[in-house]
Design an enzyme around this catalytic site. Structure first.
Site, PDB file in Angstrom:
ATOM      1  CG  ASN A  31      -2.365   0.551   0.714  1.00  0.00           C
ATOM      2  OD1 ASN A  31      -2.454   1.631   0.143  1.00  0.00           O
ATOM      3  ND2 ASN A  31      -3.426  -0.190   1.004  1.00  0.00           N
ATOM      4  NE  ARG A  32      -2.695   4.565  -2.982  1.00  0.00           N
ATOM      5  CZ  ARG A  32      -3.241   3.414  -3.380  1.00  0.00           C
ATOM      6  NH1 ARG A  32      -3.298   2.378  -2.545  1.00  0.00           N
ATOM      7  NH2 ARG A  32      -3.720   3.284  -4.604  1.00  0.00           N
ATOM      8  CD  GLU A  47      -4.161  -5.216  -2.344  1.00  0.00           C
ATOM      9  OE1 GLU A  47      -3.068  -4.638  -2.144  1.00  0.00           O
ATOM     10  OE2 GLU A  47      -5.084  -4.720  -3.023  1.00  0.00           O
ATOM     11  CG  HIS A  58      -1.705  -6.865  -5.386  1.00  0.00           C
ATOM     12  ND1 HIS A  58      -2.687  -6.818  -6.348  1.00  0.00           N
ATOM     13  CD2 HIS A  58      -1.608  -5.607  -4.888  1.00  0.00           C
ATOM     14  CE1 HIS A  58      -3.150  -5.586  -6.439  1.00  0.00           C
ATOM     15  NE2 HIS A  58      -2.518  -4.823  -5.564  1.00  0.00           N
ATOM     16  CB  ALA A  59      -4.164 -13.347  -5.345  1.00  0.00           C
ATOM     17  CE1 TYR A  60      -6.296  -6.530  -9.599  1.00  0.00           C
ATOM     18  CE2 TYR A  60      -4.150  -7.593  -9.394  1.00  0.00           C
ATOM     19  CZ  TYR A  60      -4.911  -6.447  -9.522  1.00  0.00           C
ATOM     20  OH  TYR A  60      -4.302  -5.220  -9.577  1.00  0.00           O
ATOM     21  CG  HIS A  77       1.647  -2.162  -3.796  1.00  0.00           C
ATOM     22  ND1 HIS A  77       1.020  -2.265  -2.578  1.00  0.00           N
ATOM     23  CD2 HIS A  77       0.651  -2.235  -4.738  1.00  0.00           C
ATOM     24  CE1 HIS A  77      -0.278  -2.404  -2.755  1.00  0.00           C
ATOM     25  NE2 HIS A  77      -0.532  -2.382  -4.053  1.00  0.00           N
ATOM     26  CG  ASP A 109      -7.658   1.056  -4.378  1.00  0.00           C
ATOM     27  OD1 ASP A 109      -7.232   0.131  -3.659  1.00  0.00           O
ATOM     28  OD2 ASP A 109      -6.936   1.745  -5.121  1.00  0.00           O
TER      29      ASP A 109
END
Length: 353
Positions: free
Chosen positions: A85-86, A320, A182-184, A111, A254
């Site tokens: 993340n940020r 996540e 970070h799986a979608y 990330h 998000d």
């Protein structure tokens, strides 16, 4: 097994990168099957049976090393770090020392920076048919972070129809760490279309409020009366166009959800998702205090998935599990500090029913 849901071939991955060998590794436990690559310690494919016993690949994945290199902005299936993340403006302080990190999201750090963990070729060992262990040594100063850090990530298919992700890290200097995968997911199968009709429940009373650049303000915003209230199940798409400013900022979901926790660092229920076509149910448990729900809002239909379909907007969702974004700059958030002599440990379980 139908070719459409076969695990990917090794040939697309067995190449040299940066003087190291990239490969593909298969896991199985009788009901679930998975493929991982050591490029980014990355989940490439996960096959699970639907309500009729038909296998579906429930993660978005690609066929080759080159395809992942070209699609790096999506972090498809990657192990993310040093800090998921940020971090605002790529800056934080520890013990009076100011650190400037690589910035790769405008003026912010996302990330792990420019050459983040998804860009690395990890060491890999496979102790048994259901387990893969990845290791990486991150040197002092990499992407601006202090301290040599040694990371170990293991992925295991358990006898309970679970994919268990276990993270460990140590350091020789005080530093910060926040690791995730970070799986979608698309529980109807990759390439089956939008995930907006998936039904989602998240065990959270708050989100971390953000500004227009997805940087936390420091406020924990109650979900009650907002489109972020998933304490009872809703489809992901039901409120995805809500006029709430945080939905508008993110072009959908998000956001980091603050999980209900009776005790810190213990594994507890985080989320439950149902694929409306397949009947596949995904339950997530984690030791982490938060989970980022991301609905692939910024996918543009420019990357061809293994199924042959393109990575259209909302073609997958991420859960996540993590510490909160920008925690080093918010003292009241759960700490992400790691000291010498300590071991960072985190466990997340993805259970398929």
């Amino acid at each position: 097994m139908d070719a459409a849901v076969a695990l990917p071939a090794k040939e697309g991955f067995q190449q040299q990168k940066d003087g190291k060998q990239v490969d593909l590794f298969y896991l199985h436990n009788g009901r679930l099957q998975a493929a991982f690559t050591n490029y980014g310690a990355r989940l490439v494919s996960l096959l699970a049976p639907d309500k009729n016993g038909v296998l579906r690949d429930v993660v978005l994945g690609l066929d080759s090393l080159q395809a992942y290199e070209a699609a790096r902005s999506s972090f498809l299936g990657a192990t993310v770090g040093r800090y998921a993340n940020r971090i605002a403006k790529g800056r934080f302080s520890l013990d009076g020392h100011d650190y400037a990190l690589a910035t790769n999201l405008g003026e912010h750090h996302l990330h792990g920076g420019i050459e983040n963990f998804q860009e690395k070729v990890w060491e890999a060992t496979q102790p048994d048919a259901a387990t893969i262990v990845f290791r990486y040594h991150s040197p002092d100063g990499e992407e601006g972070y202090p301290g040599n850090m040694d990371i170990e990530v293991s992925y295991q298919l358990t006898g309970n129809n679970e994919l268990q992700a276990s993270f460990k890290a140590t350091t020789n200097k005080p530093t910060v760490v926040n690791l995730t995968n970070h799986a979608y997911f698309n529980l109807n199968g990759q390439g089956s279309g939008s995930i907006l009709n998936h039904r989602l429940q998240i065990n959270a009373d708050y989100i971390t409020e953000t500004d227009a650049f997805a940087i936390p303000t420091g406020v924990l915003l109650p979900v009650a009366g907002t489109p972020f209230n998933f304490l009872e199940p809703h489809t992901i798409g039901e409120r995805v166009n809500d006029p709430h400013p945080l939905i508008q900022f993110g072009h959908g979901y998000d956001h980091n959800f603050v999980l209900r926790k009776e005790k810190e660092n213990t594994r507890s229920f985080a989320a439950r998702v149902i694929g409306e076509q397949s009947g596949i149910v995904l339950e997530v448990e984690t030791t982490e205090p938060g989970v980022q729900l991301y609905g692939a809002n910024f996918m543009k239909g420019t990357v061809r998935l293994r199924s042959g379909a393109m990575d259209e907007k909302n073609s997958g969702f991420c859960l996540e599990t993590q510490h909160f974004p920008d925690s080093p700059n918010h003292a009241h958030f759960p700490t992400t500090r790691l000291n010498p002599g300590e071991v960072f440990e985190s466990v997340t379980v993805f259970r398929f029913l």
